[in-house]
Design an enzyme around this catalytic site. Structure first.
Site, PDB file in Angstrom:
ATOM      1  N   VAL A  70      39.220  35.582  35.796  1.00 29.12           N
ATOM      2  CA  VAL A  70      39.696  36.962  35.618  1.00 29.12           C
ATOM      3  C   VAL A  70      41.143  37.031  36.096  1.00 29.12           C
ATOM      4  O   VAL A  70      41.420  36.732  37.264  1.00 29.12           O
ATOM      5  CB  VAL A  70      38.849  37.974  36.428  1.00 29.12           C
ATOM      6  CG1 VAL A  70      39.335  39.396  36.169  1.00 29.12           C
ATOM      7  CG2 VAL A  70      37.369  37.842  36.115  1.00 29.12           C
ATOM      8  N   HIS A  71      42.057  37.407  35.191  1.00 32.69           N
ATOM      9  CA  HIS A  71      43.444  37.520  35.640  1.00 32.69           C
ATOM     10  C   HIS A  71      44.271  38.523  34.843  1.00 32.69           C
ATOM     11  O   HIS A  71      45.341  38.921  35.277  1.00 32.69           O
ATOM     12  CB  HIS A  71      44.143  36.153  35.549  1.00 32.69           C
ATOM     13  CG  HIS A  71      44.538  35.788  34.148  1.00 32.69           C
ATOM     14  ND1 HIS A  71      43.661  35.252  33.249  1.00 32.69           N
ATOM     15  CD2 HIS A  71      45.720  35.907  33.496  1.00 32.69           C
ATOM     16  CE1 HIS A  71      44.274  35.056  32.099  1.00 32.69           C
ATOM     17  NE2 HIS A  71      45.534  35.441  32.211  1.00 32.69           N
ATOM     18  N   ARG A  72      43.797  38.977  33.675  1.00 32.01           N
ATOM     19  CA  ARG A  72      44.617  39.824  32.811  1.00 32.01           C
ATOM     20  C   ARG A  72      44.963  41.146  33.484  1.00 32.01           C
ATOM     21  O   ARG A  72      44.165  41.709  34.241  1.00 32.01           O
ATOM     22  CB  ARG A  72      43.883  40.115  31.506  1.00 32.01           C
ATOM     23  CG  ARG A  72      43.698  38.917  30.612  1.00 32.01           C
ATOM     24  CD  ARG A  72      44.810  38.790  29.621  1.00 32.01           C
ATOM     25  NE  ARG A  72      44.582  37.669  28.707  1.00 32.01           N
ATOM     26  CZ  ARG A  72      45.384  37.344  27.728  1.00 32.01           C
ATOM     27  NH1 ARG A  72      46.494  38.011  27.519  1.00 32.01           N
ATOM     28  NH2 ARG A  72      45.116  36.308  26.959  1.00 32.01           N
ATOM     29  N   ASP A 114      38.666  36.407  30.655  1.00 35.58           N
ATOM     30  CA  ASP A 114      39.603  37.252  29.919  1.00 35.58           C
ATOM     31  C   ASP A 114      40.796  36.437  29.430  1.00 35.58           C
ATOM     32  O   ASP A 114      41.757  36.981  28.897  1.00 35.58           O
ATOM     33  CB  ASP A 114      40.060  38.450  30.762  1.00 35.58           C
ATOM     34  CG  ASP A 114      40.724  38.056  32.082  1.00 35.58           C
ATOM     35  OD1 ASP A 114      40.960  36.849  32.316  1.00 35.58           O
ATOM     36  OD2 ASP A 114      40.995  38.966  32.893  1.00 35.58           O
TER      37      ASP A 114
END
Length: 343
Positions: free
Chosen positions: A206-208, A278
């Protein structure tokens, strides 16, 4: 005959992976002199240095050390630093990858200096203009001279936007890199180190910006991951870790680990029962290992992974019937890129 000068601009993990395949192809010909600029967008050693080591990428000729701050500020600082590099290097081509701020900064400076631009992974569209990556890829495509498309949908997107020259259907250079790394990644002992069994865990990233811009969105994703069966391994992006800590988002119940190198990530991918991410690149890498994926977004630019039943949206319908995807190529996409650059 003088070698063509190529200036490659990279800054983030997915770009290192793509550039490695093309850099090897450039070197094989003996017809190019490549210089690489690392903007510093991914500056953490676990997300930068280790990839250069494991992908056999030579150290960059220029390291700009630019990271942090808002999108506009970061892109502007990169442009300011890239212009003197381009003036000194006097490249025949500026080569950019994907959809990051580094990509857009390199493309804009080259366009203003009237240097031909080659964009690898051109034509992708999520049709969500709220995503910074969508703005970056659209603007880069419209100033590029050569546009290397990984899929038929990418070609169609560009033609609909009036971009009709310089288009090349080459397949996906990430598939080239995956094939190169597959045998080496089998030697990784990360499953043993984490106490994981083959097929007995799920892998998540998860990083967006859209998922880390507020506490409620990030908490909802973490809750979704926590409800999945079996251990969920989460190599945690430094920015996501900082946001979660600041907001008090509870990550308990997940197997949280630091970011991992390219070979360890491929081993985790190969052994996972499912991938939840993501990331655009990881959606494809999951398919390359024939592992089903759940995209933690409301859309994906890799629509063929949905149509072929290997991917689905976390708040969307279940998987479609599964089939192979032909358009990512045969592992020689980088050679096709280099042939077009040579003219």
């Amino acid at each position: 005959m003088a070698r063509l000068r190529v200036l490659t601009v990279v800054g983030a993990r997915p770009q290192f992976i793509k550039a490695a395949a093309v850099s090897r192809a450039l070197a094989r010909t003996g017809s190019f002199r490549e210089s690489m600029v690392h903007t510093g967008q991914h500056f953490d050693p676990d997300m930068s240095d280790v990839f250069f080591e494991e992908l056999d990428l030579p150290p960059p000729s220029h390291f700009l050390g630019i990271h942090g701050g808002g999108h506009g500020a970061m892109t502007g600082r990169m442009m300011e630093a890239l212009e003197p590099v381009m003036l000194a290097e006097r490249p025949d081509w500026v080569l950019v990858y994907g959809d990051t701020n580094s990509t857009l900064a390199g493309a804009l400076v080259a366009a203003k200096r009237q240097i031909p631009i080659a964009h690898v992974e051109a034509g992708l569209r999520s049709f969500n203009r709220a995503m910074p990556e969508e703005i970056n890829r659209v603007l880069t495509d419209h100033v590029s001279t050569l546009l290397f498309c990984p899929t038929a949908a990418a070609l169609d997107n560009l033609r609909r936007e009036g971009v009709t020259s310089g288009l090349h259907a080459v397949g996906d250079v990430m598939y080239d890199s995956c094939l190169h790394a597959r045998a080496r990644s089998a030697r990784s002992d990360i499953l043993c180190r984490l106490g994981l069994s083959e097929g007995g865990y799920r892998l998540a990233t998860v990083h967006r910006a859209e998922n880390t811009r507020d506490a409620s969105t990030l908490a909802a994703i973490v809750d979704y991951l926590r409800r999945q069966p079996g251990p969920v391994v989460l190599p945690l992006h430094p920015g996501t870790r900082e946001k979660a800590g600041g907001w008090g988002v509870d990550l308990s119940g997940l197997t949280v680990i630091p970011p991992v190198g390219y070979l360890d990530m491929h081993r985790l991918l190969a052994g996972a029962a499912q991938v939840m991410t993501d990331s655009g690149g990881l959606q494809k890498e999951a398919y390359f290992h024939r592992v089903p994926c759940v995209t933690l977004r409301g859309e994906t630019e890799w629509t063929e992974t949905i149509a072929a039943g290997w991917n689905r949206l976390w708040r969307g319908p279940d998987y479609l019937p599964r089939r192979d995807i032909d358009e990512y190529g045969d592992g020689r996409a980088a050679d096709k890129v280099v042939a077009a650059l040579a003219g």
